[in-house]
Write a protein that holds these residues in place. Structure first.
Motif, PDB file in Angstrom:
ATOM      1  N   PRO A 114       0.807  -1.231   0.000  1.00 39.80           N
ATOM      2  CA  PRO A 114       0.000   0.000   0.000  1.00 39.80           C
ATOM      3  C   PRO A 114       0.835   1.272   0.000  1.00 39.80           C
ATOM      4  CG  PRO A 114      -0.942  -1.599   1.520  1.00 39.80           C
ATOM      5  CD  PRO A 114       0.387  -2.144   1.085  1.00 39.80           C
ATOM      6  N   ASP A 115       1.912   1.299   0.790  1.00 42.03           N
ATOM      7  CA  ASP A 115       2.755   2.496   0.830  1.00 42.03           C
ATOM      8  C   ASP A 115       3.437   2.734  -0.510  1.00 42.03           C
ATOM      9  OD1 ASP A 115       4.214   4.669   2.293  1.00 42.03           O
ATOM     10  OD2 ASP A 115       5.942   3.409   1.802  1.00 42.03           O
ATOM     11  N   ALA A 117       2.367   1.690  -3.382  1.00 37.56           N
ATOM     12  CA  ALA A 117       1.336   2.047  -4.354  1.00 37.56           C
ATOM     13  C   ALA A 117       0.983   3.525  -4.271  1.00 37.56           C
ATOM     14  CB  ALA A 117       0.090   1.187  -4.118  1.00 37.56           C
ATOM     15  N   ARG A 118       0.963   4.080  -3.057  1.00 36.81           N
ATOM     16  CA  ARG A 118       0.692   5.525  -2.897  1.00 36.81           C
ATOM     17  C   ARG A 118       1.880   6.351  -3.394  1.00 36.81           C
ATOM     18  NH1 ARG A 118      -1.713   3.646   1.947  1.00 36.81           N
ATOM     19  NH2 ARG A 118       0.253   3.922   3.068  1.00 36.81           N
ATOM     20  N   ARG A 119       3.083   5.861  -3.141  1.00 33.89           N
ATOM     21  CA  ARG A 119       4.281   6.602  -3.564  1.00 33.89           C
ATOM     22  C   ARG A 119       4.401   6.650  -5.084  1.00 33.89           C
ATOM     23  NH1 ARG A 119       9.127   7.809  -0.873  1.00 33.89           N
ATOM     24  NH2 ARG A 119       8.371   6.653   0.948  1.00 33.89           N
ATOM     25  N   TYR A 120       3.982   5.558  -5.732  1.00 35.45           N
ATOM     26  CA  TYR A 120       4.076   5.478  -7.192  1.00 35.45           C
ATOM     27  C   TYR A 120       2.681   5.195  -7.767  1.00 35.45           C
ATOM     28  CZ  TYR A 120       9.043   4.932  -6.113  1.00 35.45           C
ATOM     29  OH  TYR A 120      10.319   5.113  -5.631  1.00 35.45           O
ATOM     30  N   PRO A 121       1.843   6.200  -7.874  1.00 37.00           N
ATOM     31  CA  PRO A 121       0.441   5.990  -8.267  1.00 37.00           C
ATOM     32  C   PRO A 121       0.254   5.480  -9.692  1.00 37.00           C
ATOM     33  CG  PRO A 121       0.955   8.338  -8.147  1.00 37.00           C
ATOM     34  CD  PRO A 121       2.127   7.618  -7.555  1.00 37.00           C
ATOM     35  N   LEU A 154      -6.613  -1.266  -3.005  1.00 43.63           N
ATOM     36  CA  LEU A 154      -5.895  -0.992  -4.246  1.00 43.63           C
ATOM     37  C   LEU A 154      -6.842  -1.098  -5.434  1.00 43.63           C
ATOM     38  CD1 LEU A 154      -2.595  -3.024  -3.661  1.00 43.63           C
ATOM     39  CD2 LEU A 154      -3.028  -0.603  -3.213  1.00 43.63           C
ATOM     40  N   ASP A 155      -6.639  -0.246  -6.408  1.00 42.25           N
ATOM     41  CA  ASP A 155      -7.444  -0.256  -7.625  1.00 42.25           C
ATOM     42  C   ASP A 155      -7.181  -1.562  -8.380  1.00 42.25           C
ATOM     43  OD1 ASP A 155      -8.712   0.130 -10.010  1.00 42.25           O
ATOM     44  OD2 ASP A 155      -7.651   1.983 -10.535  1.00 42.25           O
ATOM     45  N   ARG A 158      -4.970  -1.720 -11.492  1.00 46.16           N
ATOM     46  CA  ARG A 158      -3.506  -1.610 -11.402  1.00 46.16           C
ATOM     47  C   ARG A 158      -2.837  -2.939 -11.088  1.00 46.16           C
ATOM     48  NH1 ARG A 158      -1.658   2.723  -7.164  1.00 46.16           N
ATOM     49  NH2 ARG A 158       0.345   2.126  -8.083  1.00 46.16           N
TER      50      ARG A 158
END
Length: 266
Positions: A114-115, A117-121, A154-155, A158
């Motif tokens: 998750p972290d 994924a947020r850092r690299y959207p 998460l989407d 992706r």
């Protein structure tokens, strides 16, 4: 065939199993007059081996070179095209029959997603793992990972799931076929720190470029644990089994042409 041979070989070569088998062989030898001396030696060696492997710092001494080989990327890449998470964090025997997937002690491979994924959207997220044990599977890691990633929010668009691979070589080949990476692309490779040398060697041999190792799941603090023993024999044996498995894997993959080096380096 490589998968089955590797599993069967380590069933015997695993230090905890080998020492118990040695003790049993020694006990059998004690039944016969001609082999009693050899039997006593085998039993004594097995008991001593179990004590040393379980209580001494041996496991940390063997494990540290693996965990220290690839450091955490600092700074992190500014741009990442994909995040590849290797299997090994999900118990495929339990997960298929319980309400929620069972996570192993390597769970950090999943919890960092998750972290990242947020850092690299814009990065694709790939989980690579099928069924890595010989018997008792009730699901694949990919099936369980899908549920876990959905729980993370998460989407789904992706997330790519690769559920065929059973070992690190198949991780590299199946993921490469799935992603078709292009020159100039950057991918984070997420796996346990002790497994990272073998993973990097295998992915390089499979033709991957642009890989950035992202180790997680450390079992030691670093050099301060080199001479630290254990207060429970099971803890030392478990850690030694893990470390020896990686060293055997490094040798086996190199000899079979599945790794770019015997002990891959950054």
């Amino acid at each position: 065939m490589f998968f089955y041979l590797a599993k069967l070989f380590f069933l015997v070569a695993r230090p905890s199993n080998f020492l118990v088998l040695l003790a049993l062989a020694g006990l059998c030898a004690l039944l016969f007059a001609r082999t009693r001396r050899l039997g006593r030696l085998a039993v004594g060696a097995a008991v001593l081996g179990l004590a040393v492997a379980g209580f001494s710092p041996l496991a940390n001494i063997v494990l540290l070179p693996l965990e220290q080989r690839f450091s955490h990327p600092d700074p992190l890449p500014a741009h990442v095209d994909g995040i590849i998470v290797l299997g090994g964090a999900i118990d495929t025997v339990v997960s298929g029959v319980r309400p929620y997937p069972a996570i192993t002690t390597a769970g950090e491979r999943l919890t960092v997603v998750p972290d990242l994924a947020r850092r690299y959207p814009a990065a694709r997220i790939v989980h690579s793992g099928g069924q890595g044990v010989l018997f008792g599977n009730t699901s694949t890691e990919a099936e369980a990972a899908q549920r876990i990633f959905a729980g993370f929010g998460l989407d789904p668009a992706r997330v790519l799931l690769e559920g065929k691979s059973r070992n690190t070589w198949e991780n590299a080949m199946e993921t490469r076929a799935l992603l078709r990476p292009k020159d100039g692309e950057t991918y984070l490779l997420v796996t346990s720190a002790m497994h990272m040398p073998r993973a990097m060697g295998v992915f390089r041999q499979a033709g991957w470029t642009g890989l950035v190792p992202y180790p997680v799941d450390w079992r030691t603090r670093g050099e301060e644990d080199r001479w630290l023993g254990f207060d429970a024999i099971s803890e030392g044996l478990t850690r030694l089994d893990l470390a020896v498995r990686e060293w055997i894997g490094l040798v086996a993959y190199w000899l079979s042409g599945r790794s770019s080096a015997l002990f891959p380096a950054p």
